[in-house]
Scaffold this motif. Structure first.
Motif, PDB file in Angstrom:
ATOM      1  N   ARG A  51      24.296  11.041  -9.224  1.00  0.00           N
ATOM      2  CA  ARG A  51      23.944   9.659  -9.836  1.00  0.00           C
ATOM      3  C   ARG A  51      25.119   8.629  -9.132  1.00  0.00           C
ATOM      4  O   ARG A  51      25.303   7.457  -9.605  1.00  0.00           O
ATOM      5  CB  ARG A  51      24.557   9.690 -11.327  1.00  0.00           C
ATOM      6  CG  ARG A  51      23.542  10.667 -12.100  1.00  0.00           C
ATOM      7  CD  ARG A  51      23.622  10.561 -13.834  1.00  0.00           C
ATOM      8  NE  ARG A  51      24.802  11.020 -14.103  1.00  0.00           N
ATOM      9  CZ  ARG A  51      25.784  10.166 -14.691  1.00  0.00           C
ATOM     10  NH1 ARG A  51      25.450   8.813 -14.552  1.00  0.00           N
ATOM     11  NH2 ARG A  51      26.697  10.644 -15.155  1.00  0.00           N
TER      12      ARG A  51
ATOM     13  N   GLU B 198      35.969  14.820 -11.112  1.00  0.00           N
ATOM     14  CA  GLU B 198      36.183  15.543 -12.249  1.00  0.00           C
ATOM     15  C   GLU B 198      35.634  15.433 -13.637  1.00  0.00           C
ATOM     16  O   GLU B 198      35.711  14.197 -14.181  1.00  0.00           O
ATOM     17  CB  GLU B 198      37.543  16.010 -12.256  1.00  0.00           C
ATOM     18  CG  GLU B 198      38.375  16.063 -10.979  1.00  0.00           C
ATOM     19  CD  GLU B 198      37.963  17.303 -10.102  1.00  0.00           C
ATOM     20  OE1 GLU B 198      37.075  18.064 -10.942  1.00  0.00           O
ATOM     21  OE2 GLU B 198      38.273  17.611  -8.992  1.00  0.00           O
TER      22      GLU B 198
ATOM     23  N   ILE C  23      33.302  17.140   4.953  1.00  0.00           N
ATOM     24  CA  ILE C  23      33.579  15.964   6.012  1.00  0.00           C
ATOM     25  C   ILE C  23      35.125  15.531   5.801  1.00  0.00           C
ATOM     26  O   ILE C  23      35.670  15.394   6.819  1.00  0.00           O
ATOM     27  CB  ILE C  23      32.746  14.763   5.559  1.00  0.00           C
ATOM     28  CG1 ILE C  23      31.461  14.954   5.673  1.00  0.00           C
ATOM     29  CG2 ILE C  23      33.127  13.569   6.548  1.00  0.00           C
ATOM     30  CD1 ILE C  23      30.430  13.947   5.008  1.00  0.00           C
TER      31      ILE C  23
ATOM     32  N   LYS D  82      35.771  -1.787 -10.746  1.00  0.00           N
ATOM     33  CA  LYS D  82      35.892  -0.918  -9.512  1.00  0.00           C
ATOM     34  C   LYS D  82      36.461  -1.857  -8.421  1.00  0.00           C
ATOM     35  O   LYS D  82      37.101  -1.413  -7.392  1.00  0.00           O
ATOM     36  CB  LYS D  82      34.547  -0.341  -8.982  1.00  0.00           C
ATOM     37  CG  LYS D  82      34.007   0.870  -9.920  1.00  0.00           C
ATOM     38  CD  LYS D  82      32.981   1.503  -9.356  1.00  0.00           C
ATOM     39  CE  LYS D  82      32.764   2.596 -10.434  1.00  0.00           C
ATOM     40  NZ  LYS D  82      31.435   3.217 -10.532  1.00  0.00           N
TER      41      LYS D  82
ATOM     42  N   VAL E 194      34.815  11.352 -14.491  1.00  0.00           N
ATOM     43  CA  VAL E 194      33.485  11.082 -14.481  1.00  0.00           C
ATOM     44  C   VAL E 194      32.632  11.591 -15.740  1.00  0.00           C
ATOM     45  O   VAL E 194      31.519  11.690 -15.906  1.00  0.00           O
ATOM     46  CB  VAL E 194      32.745  11.586 -13.248  1.00  0.00           C
ATOM     47  CG1 VAL E 194      33.341  10.816 -11.794  1.00  0.00           C
ATOM     48  CG2 VAL E 194      32.745  13.007 -13.171  1.00  0.00           C
TER      49      VAL E 194
ATOM     50  N   GLY F 116      40.812  10.328   0.014  1.00  0.00           N
ATOM     51  CA  GLY F 116      39.778  11.067  -0.774  1.00  0.00           C
ATOM     52  C   GLY F 116      39.837  10.835  -2.195  1.00  0.00           C
ATOM     53  O   GLY F 116      40.554  10.311  -2.567  1.00  0.00           O
ATOM     54  N   PHE F 117      38.684  11.145  -2.759  1.00  0.00           N
ATOM     55  CA  PHE F 117      38.199  10.913  -4.079  1.00  0.00           C
ATOM     56  C   PHE F 117      38.256  12.231  -4.761  1.00  0.00           C
ATOM     57  O   PHE F 117      37.974  13.239  -4.009  1.00  0.00           O
ATOM     58  CB  PHE F 117      37.011  10.213  -4.369  1.00  0.00           C
ATOM     59  CG  PHE F 117      37.147   8.750  -4.276  1.00  0.00           C
ATOM     60  CD1 PHE F 117      37.473   7.960  -3.278  1.00  0.00           C
ATOM     61  CD2 PHE F 117      37.100   7.621  -5.562  1.00  0.00           C
ATOM     62  CE1 PHE F 117      37.624   6.744  -3.054  1.00  0.00           C
ATOM     63  CE2 PHE F 117      37.645   6.539  -5.425  1.00  0.00           C
ATOM     64  CZ  PHE F 117      37.700   5.915  -4.345  1.00  0.00           C
TER      65      PHE F 117
ATOM     66  N   ASN G 176      27.038  22.365   2.576  1.00  0.00           N
ATOM     67  CA  ASN G 176      27.144  21.331   3.294  1.00  0.00           C
ATOM     68  C   ASN G 176      28.725  21.259   4.076  1.00  0.00           C
ATOM     69  O   ASN G 176      29.545  21.889   3.587  1.00  0.00           O
ATOM     70  CB  ASN G 176      26.952  20.032   2.584  1.00  0.00           C
ATOM     71  CG  ASN G 176      25.482  19.605   2.813  1.00  0.00           C
ATOM     72  OD1 ASN G 176      24.870  19.913   3.923  1.00  0.00           O
ATOM     73  ND2 ASN G 176      25.281  18.626   1.932  1.00  0.00           N
ATOM     74  N   PRO G 177      28.591  20.820   5.511  1.00  0.00           N
ATOM     75  CA  PRO G 177      30.109  20.769   6.051  1.00  0.00           C
ATOM     76  C   PRO G 177      30.974  19.496   4.934  1.00  0.00           C
ATOM     77  O   PRO G 177      30.525  18.606   4.427  1.00  0.00           O
ATOM     78  CB  PRO G 177      29.650  19.678   7.152  1.00  0.00           C
ATOM     79  CG  PRO G 177      28.152  19.142   7.053  1.00  0.00           C
ATOM     80  CD  PRO G 177      27.416  19.897   6.059  1.00  0.00           C
TER      81      PRO G 177
ATOM     82  N   MET H 212      36.867   8.305   1.657  1.00  0.00           N
ATOM     83  CA  MET H 212      35.618   9.207   1.619  1.00  0.00           C
ATOM     84  C   MET H 212      35.328   8.831  -0.044  1.00  0.00           C
ATOM     85  O   MET H 212      35.655   9.521  -0.761  1.00  0.00           O
ATOM     86  CB  MET H 212      36.008  10.635   1.717  1.00  0.00           C
ATOM     87  CG  MET H 212      35.879  11.077   3.030  1.00  0.00           C
ATOM     88  SD  MET H 212      34.366  10.844   4.038  1.00  0.00           S
ATOM     89  CE  MET H 212      33.223  11.854   2.718  1.00  0.00           C
TER      90      MET H 212
ATOM     91  N   ALA I 131      29.463  10.684  -2.563  1.00  0.00           N
ATOM     92  CA  ALA I 131      29.558  11.813  -3.391  1.00  0.00           C
ATOM     93  C   ALA I 131      28.607  12.576  -2.625  1.00  0.00           C
ATOM     94  O   ALA I 131      27.321  12.727  -2.651  1.00  0.00           O
ATOM     95  CB  ALA I 131      28.926  11.301  -4.844  1.00  0.00           C
TER      96      ALA I 131
ATOM     97  N   ASP J  82      28.067   5.321 -11.425  1.00  0.00           N
ATOM     98  CA  ASP J  82      27.031   4.413 -11.648  1.00  0.00           C
ATOM     99  C   ASP J  82      27.411   3.476 -12.966  1.00  0.00           C
ATOM    100  O   ASP J  82      26.643   3.147 -13.614  1.00  0.00           O
ATOM    101  CB  ASP J  82      25.381   5.181 -12.162  1.00  0.00           C
ATOM    102  CG  ASP J  82      24.620   4.285 -12.182  1.00  0.00           C
ATOM    103  OD1 ASP J  82      24.401   3.366 -11.666  1.00  0.00           O
ATOM    104  OD2 ASP J  82      23.126   4.604 -12.650  1.00  0.00           O
TER     105      ASP J  82
ATOM    106  N   GLY K 299      27.022   3.995  -5.190  1.00  0.00           N
ATOM    107  CA  GLY K 299      27.701   3.231  -4.206  1.00  0.00           C
ATOM    108  C   GLY K 299      28.743   2.359  -4.688  1.00  0.00           C
ATOM    109  O   GLY K 299      29.617   1.775  -3.596  1.00  0.00           O
TER     110      GLY K 299
ATOM    111  N   SER L  56      26.849  15.857  -1.280  1.00  0.00           N
ATOM    112  CA  SER L  56      26.209  17.209  -1.976  1.00  0.00           C
ATOM    113  C   SER L  56      27.169  18.220  -1.456  1.00  0.00           C
ATOM    114  O   SER L  56      27.151  18.449  -0.278  1.00  0.00           O
ATOM    115  CB  SER L  56      24.701  17.301  -1.950  1.00  0.00           C
ATOM    116  OG  SER L  56      24.405  18.605  -2.283  1.00  0.00           O
TER     117      SER L  56
END
Ligand code: PMT
Length: 419
Positions: free
Chosen positions: A216, A331, A312, A387, A356, A327-328, A309-310, A278, A281, A364, A219, A283
């Motif tokens: 969700r 949780e 990053i 934000k 979250v 980083g974020f 997934n890698p 970073m 979100a 969102d 951005g 996946s």
């Protein structure tokens, strides 16, 4: 948009406060006071309509300078273009629907709208009007135009309005407006020389050509970091998953869909960056073999095998060098324990752990509640905030980490040279 500042001396920067003809005009006095308290000089520019609600004398008494009005500017002694040039910011508060429409169109039929066209400084607008006027598609389109041009809009809030109706239209809190402007004016340029790489939004991992796994993320958090870094003079490359936000003006944007595409885009951009944030979100998993055609409904459910997934952020931390990495951690439970574990495992300089699980924080929504975890073990718990505000605090930490690093390396050089 790059903003330029014209400071001929070391005196505090000037904020031009444009006041328009709204019942909320008296609150501009409170804003002027808060700005001055915050360490800037204020020059007030009034539209003729504003003079029907407050007198220029009120602002002269508060700011120590005569308010600029159509009448005062008709003499040779005040050049409003000069006023526009020397301002570090233009704040229009309250801004009526009419003034917002004029500056969106670029009309210049009074001093304030001329200044809005002439200034190269950051522009802030705080609308105040009747609820229906604010909600009208014309006003909404004009506000969106201003935002897309890099103008900061302090959204009006809900409440009882002067016209007797209630709804969204009341001027935002004067203190919040003043603080928002002060942050930009007093910190403008403090991140000049930094090249930010910011990731934002969700990733989409295809199951088949029409279905995907995602989350969700809107951005907003990453876009707020990108916009704040630009406002403070940094270059910004924004790598974004699919979102419906306009790109912050001035950002170089790379649009991606999947986690693997985001990893590749970060790989390409990271050598040129001095700071990585970073906020995306990403996946954690993706379907191992996405179907080439839409999976048909049949008896039973299809089996979808997932692969990782890698990571990053982890890779970026392995090749960190002098780069600052933020980083974020998103949780839903046991925020502190999970975040401490992520800080240790990923090796970031700053971990922003956000809760979250509550409806006003995280994915969102406009607001967020976070705890900062610093590499040296320090922690800072923050209250719920916008934000935009959180983005600014993250950047304050980035700046502090950079300054600390520079002090350490100067100290080491001095020790080396004195040996
Ligand atoms: O976009 P918004 O609606 O404004 O919401 C903001 C947000 C909640 C998405 C944002 O504040 C946030 O928390 N972003 C990180 C979300 C996340 O993926 O958290 P995580 O705890 O799963 O991951 C930890 C960190 O590793 C994150 O910095 C993430 O970007 C990174 N990561 C995760 C997986 C992966 N494969 N690669 C990564 O780099």
């Amino acid at each position: 948009m790059r903003h330029s500042f014209h400071r001929a001396d070391d005196r505090p920067p000037i904020v031009l406060l444009g006041v328009t003809g709204s019942i909320a005009a008296y609150k501009a006095a409170e804003i002027a006071r808060a700005l001055i308290r915050g360490g800037v000089r204020v020059r007030v520019v009034m539209t003729p309509a504003a003079e029907r609600f407050v007198t220029p004398l009120t602002f002269e008494a508060l700011t120590g300078s005569p308010a600029i009005t159509e009448r005062s500017a008709s003499g040779p002694e005040i050049s409003h273009i000069a006023a526009a040039r020397e301002a570090a910011a233009l704040l229009i508060a309250p801004a009526t629907a009419h003034t917002i429409a004029k500056i969106a169109l670029g009309l210049a039929d009074n001093l304030l709208s001329e200044i809005a066209l002439a200034t190269t400084a950051p522009v802030f607008v705080a609308p105040a009007m009747n609820v229906e006027m604010y909600g009208h598609p014309a006003t909404q389109a004009n506000v969106a135009t201003l935002r897309a041009r890099g103008v900061t809009v302090f959204d009006p809030v809900a409440g009882e309005l002067a016209c007797g109706e209630s709804g969204v239209g009341r001027l935002a809190d004067p203190e919040r407006i003043a603080q928002g402007v002060l942050r930009t004016v007093l910190k403008a340029g403090d991140l000049e020389g930094e090249s930010f790489l910011v990731t934002a939004g969700p990733t989409r991992e295809p199951i088949d050509p029409v279905r995907f796994i995602s989350n969700r993320s809107s951005g907003r958090m990453g876009y707020a970091v990108a916009a704040a870094a630009l406002a403070r003079g940094a270059r910004v490359r924004l790598v974004t998953g699919p979102v419906s936000l306009p790109a912050p003006p001035g950002a170089e944007v790379t649009r991606v869909e999947t986690g693997s595409e985001m990893a590749e885009a970060v790989d390409r951009a990271i050598p040129a960056s001095t700071v990585l944030v970073m906020a995306a979100a990403v996946s954690d998993w993706r379907p191992e073999s996405p179907a080439g055609r839409k999976i048909k409904k049949g008896p039973g459910a299809p089996r979808i095998d997932l692969v990782q997934n890698p990571d990053i952020l982890e890779k970026a931390c392995r090749n960190k060098g002098g780069r600052i990495v933020v980083g974020f951690a998103a949780e839903t439970d046991d925020l502190l324990a999970h975040a401490r574990e992520k800080l240790a495992r990923k090796g970031v300089d700053l971990l922003v752990a956000n809760d979250v699980s509550s409806p006003d924080s995280g994915f969102d929504v406009e607001t967020n509640r976070a705890v900062f975890f610093m590499a040296d073990g320090a922690e800072e718990s923050l209250p719920l905030m916008t934000k935009d505000r959180l983005a600014d605090l993250i950047l304050d930490h980035v700046r502090a980490i950079r300054l600390e690093g520079e002090t350490r390396s100067v100290g080491a050089r001095d020790r080396f040279e004195n040996q």
